[in-house]
Motif scaffolding. Structure first.
Motif, short mmCIF file in Angstrom:
data_model
loop_
_atom_site.label_atom_id
_atom_site.label_comp_id
_atom_site.label_asym_id
_atom_site.label_seq_id
_atom_site.Cartn_x
_atom_site.Cartn_y
_atom_site.Cartn_z
N ASN A 42 0.86 -1.19 0.00
CA ASN A 42 0.00 0.00 0.00
C ASN A 42 0.89 1.24 0.00
O ASN A 42 1.35 1.70 1.05
CB ASN A 42 -0.91 -0.02 1.23
CG ASN A 42 -2.00 -1.06 1.14
OD1 ASN A 42 -2.77 -1.08 0.18
ND2 ASN A 42 -2.09 -1.93 2.13
N ILE A 88 -5.70 2.42 2.02
CA ILE A 88 -5.11 1.19 2.57
C ILE A 88 -6.20 0.27 3.09
O ILE A 88 -6.16 -0.95 2.88
CB ILE A 88 -4.10 1.54 3.68
CG1 ILE A 88 -2.86 2.17 3.06
CG2 ILE A 88 -3.73 0.29 4.50
CD1 ILE A 88 -1.82 2.60 4.07
N ASN A 126 2.65 -1.57 4.43
CA ASN A 126 2.08 -0.23 4.39
C ASN A 126 3.19 0.81 4.43
O ASN A 126 3.97 0.86 5.38
CB ASN A 126 1.12 -0.02 5.56
CG ASN A 126 -0.11 -0.91 5.48
OD1 ASN A 126 -0.51 -1.30 4.38
ND2 ASN A 126 -0.71 -1.24 6.60
#
Length: 258
Positions: A85, A114, A135
């Motif tokens: 992400n 996300i 992330n």
């Protein structure tokens, strides 16, 4: 993790660290699937890599198109082994000068983007008993600075999500990693810092995209929970948490460069 033949979905993959990660994943023998809003820019990436990558155009702010595209990716490749992400943006303004809509836009892309992607991909990973979600957050999510209220808040939310999700997924075979870079020499600053003042002030600290991509790949291979880069900023994070008042008093003039 052996990255050969792994399907790696990268959001925000048409420039900056997203594009650089794609290049390095190809070298590792993985199959990056690059996503972004601009089909034209995705096609440029496809011309560079040929059949080594996949491209899908969708906007992480749009739940329906996000769901449809990720379903199509899973159907074509039969799996998504790694989700990165990476899509996000920031605008550096004082709190009083930032419209409420801008706060909402940053949260919608940086955080809710996300959420939307992970909600779609995670069930398949859980079913297979393996997978990795990465992330791309920011040091800004660890240390707030002036003119970064909206951006820092969105990245702080990303870290809260990441840390909580990692706990939930303990024992499932699905790993969750947060990457927290400092400023990176990418087109991100065309929007965040159109005057160029911030980039000029922090030029000596700016990371190169290939360095960040290397850190991401190493974190995936090792199954790391979190990486803070560069090392100087990583030390700053620790100091800010241990001695918040002292740190702010002495470090503000070095950090508030926007």
């Amino acid at each position: 993790m052996d990255l050969r033949n792994k399907i790696v979905v990268i959001t925000g993959g048409t420039s900056g660290i997203g594009a650089e990660m794609a290049r390095q994943f190809v070298k590792e023998g993985a199959i990056p699937v690059i996503t972004g809003r601009s089909l034209e820019r995705l096609q440029v990436m496809a011309e560079e890599f040929g059949d080594s990558i996949g491209i899908y155009a969708f906007d992480v702010r749009d739940e329906a198109s996000t769901q449809q595209a990720l379903e199509q990716i899973e159907q074509k490749y039969e799996t998504i082994d790694i989700l990165i992400n990476n899509a996000g943006f920031g605008v550096f303004e004082t709190f009083v000068d930032t419209p409420v809509d801008r706060f909402m836009d940053m949260m919608d892309v940086n955080y809710m983007g996300i959420v939307r992607c992970t909600k779609q991909v995670l069930p398949g990973m859980l079913k297979r008993g393996q997978g990795h979600i990465v992330n791309i957050a920011s040091i800004a999510g660890k240390m707030g600075t002036a003119k970064s209220t909206g951006y820092s808040a969105s990245k702080h939310a990303v870290l809260g999500l990441t840390n909580s999700l990692r706990q939930e997924l303990t024992g499932t075979g699905v790993k969750v990693t947060a990457i927290n870079p400092g400023p990176i020499d990418t087109p991100f600053f065309h929007t965040a810092d159109p005057t160029g003042n911030y980039v000029k002030n922090v030029k000596s600290f700016m990371l190169k995209p290939d360095k960040v991509a290397q850190v991401v790949i190493k974190a995936i291979k090792r199954g790391s929970a979190e990486r803070n880069i560069p090392n100087l900023f990583a030390v700053g994070v620790i100091m800010s948490q241990l001695f918040p008042r002292t740190f702010e008093r002495f470090a503000a003039r070095f950090l508030n460069k926007k």
